[in-house]
Design a protein around this motif. Structure first.
Motif, short mmCIF file in Angstrom:
data_model
loop_
_atom_site.label_atom_id
_atom_site.label_comp_id
_atom_site.label_asym_id
_atom_site.label_seq_id
_atom_site.Cartn_x
_atom_site.Cartn_y
_atom_site.Cartn_z
N UNK A 141 39.77 39.73 29.17
CA UNK A 141 39.32 38.60 30.00
C UNK A 141 37.89 38.16 29.71
N UNK A 142 37.18 38.86 28.85
CA UNK A 142 35.83 38.42 28.48
C UNK A 142 35.81 37.73 27.13
N UNK A 143 36.97 37.55 26.52
CA UNK A 143 37.06 36.87 25.23
C UNK A 143 36.92 35.37 25.41
N UNK A 151 36.12 34.92 34.20
CA UNK A 151 35.07 35.36 35.13
C UNK A 151 35.62 35.53 36.54
N UNK A 152 36.45 34.58 36.96
CA UNK A 152 37.05 34.65 38.31
C UNK A 152 37.92 35.90 38.42
N UNK A 153 38.73 36.14 37.41
CA UNK A 153 39.59 37.32 37.43
C UNK A 153 38.76 38.60 37.47
N UNK A 154 37.74 38.66 36.63
CA UNK A 154 36.89 39.87 36.57
C UNK A 154 36.13 40.08 37.87
N UNK A 155 35.73 38.99 38.54
CA UNK A 155 34.99 39.10 39.81
C UNK A 155 35.86 39.53 40.97
N UNK A 156 37.15 39.23 40.91
CA UNK A 156 38.03 39.46 42.06
C UNK A 156 38.99 40.64 41.92
N UNK A 157 39.11 41.17 40.72
CA UNK A 157 40.08 42.25 40.51
C UNK A 157 39.45 43.38 39.72
N UNK A 163 44.63 45.67 35.64
CA UNK A 163 45.55 46.08 34.57
C UNK A 163 46.87 45.31 34.67
N UNK A 164 47.37 45.11 35.89
CA UNK A 164 48.63 44.37 36.07
C UNK A 164 48.43 42.90 35.68
N UNK A 165 47.34 42.30 36.12
CA UNK A 165 47.07 40.90 35.79
C UNK A 165 46.93 40.72 34.28
N UNK A 166 46.24 41.66 33.66
CA UNK A 166 46.11 41.63 32.20
C UNK A 166 47.49 41.66 31.54
N UNK A 167 48.34 42.56 32.00
CA UNK A 167 49.66 42.71 31.41
C UNK A 167 50.51 41.46 31.63
N UNK A 168 50.42 40.86 32.81
CA UNK A 168 51.14 39.62 33.09
C UNK A 168 50.68 38.53 32.12
N UNK A 169 49.36 38.39 31.94
CA UNK A 169 48.82 37.38 31.03
C UNK A 169 49.21 37.67 29.59
N UNK A 170 48.90 38.88 29.13
CA UNK A 170 49.11 39.19 27.73
C UNK A 170 50.58 39.05 27.34
#
Length: 188
Positions: A141-143, A151-157, A163-170
């Motif tokens: 999420x910092x790429x 930034x919003x994702x990193x600030x709120x999760x 890890x789940x949000x990352x997996x959903x995105x990826x």
């Protein structure tokens, strides 16, 4: 149809750097088997296909058994669990493509079956990604390309939810287009 699916899986016009890619509706033949012959045969066909996907993805599978970057020991149980989820469970899920067999018009039933089967595969990849690859979430999420959304994702999760949000995105980067393309092809 397993052979057709395997050959189609070799052509991936779009590949992600850590695995996964968009194919030319390579999973549709497995869904067709399930639709034509029932879920039982579909599950068996999906399982057989999963074994072929492991064989064609040998370099990825082999990489799971190499020592980690820190020179640490090989975690065989972790590697086997990843193989079980990302290959055996995920591809076997394609066998549920016949869920709507004899319940709807053929084109609609096959289309909805394809959506259900590929979505089930996507869910298995989400689980595996969150459990085994969630540590990549912060880097991901910092790429560049995420702009303010990262930034919003990193600030709120954080932690497991990140890890789940990352997996959903990826996994969504290749599975969602694959679901859409396969559903369209199945309908027509």
């Amino acid at each position: 149809l397993i052979a057709v699916a395997t050959v189609l899986s070799l052509f991936q016009p779009f590949q992600l750097p850590f695995g996964g890619g968009i194919t030319i509706v390579s999973m549709l033949p497995i869904v067709i088997v399930s639709y034509r012959y029932g879920v039982k045969w579909g599950i068996f066909t999906g399982f057989t296909y999963s074994l072929l996907m492991m064989a064609t993805g040998y370099s990825t599978v082999r990489g799971l058994f190499l020592p980690d970057d820190d020179g640490g020991s090989i975690n065989i149980i972790r590697a086997l669990l990843i193989i079980f989820l990302d290959y055996i469970c995920a591809y076997t899920m394609l066998g549920i493509g016949g869920l709507f067999r004899n319940k709807l018009k053929a084109a609609t039933g096959l289309c909805l079956g394809a959506i259900a089967a590929l979505t089930a595969r996507y869910i298995v990849h989400i689980i595996s990604g969150a459990v085994f690859y969630g540590a990549w979430a912060e880097w991901f999420f910092t790429q560049e390309g995420f702009y303010k959304a990262g930034d919003v994702i990193m600030d709120n999760f954080s932690g497991k939810s990140l890890a789940v949000i990352y997996s959903v995105f990826y996994n969504g980067l290749y599975m969602i287009p694959e679901i859409i393309l396969t559903a369209i092809a199945a309908y027509f």
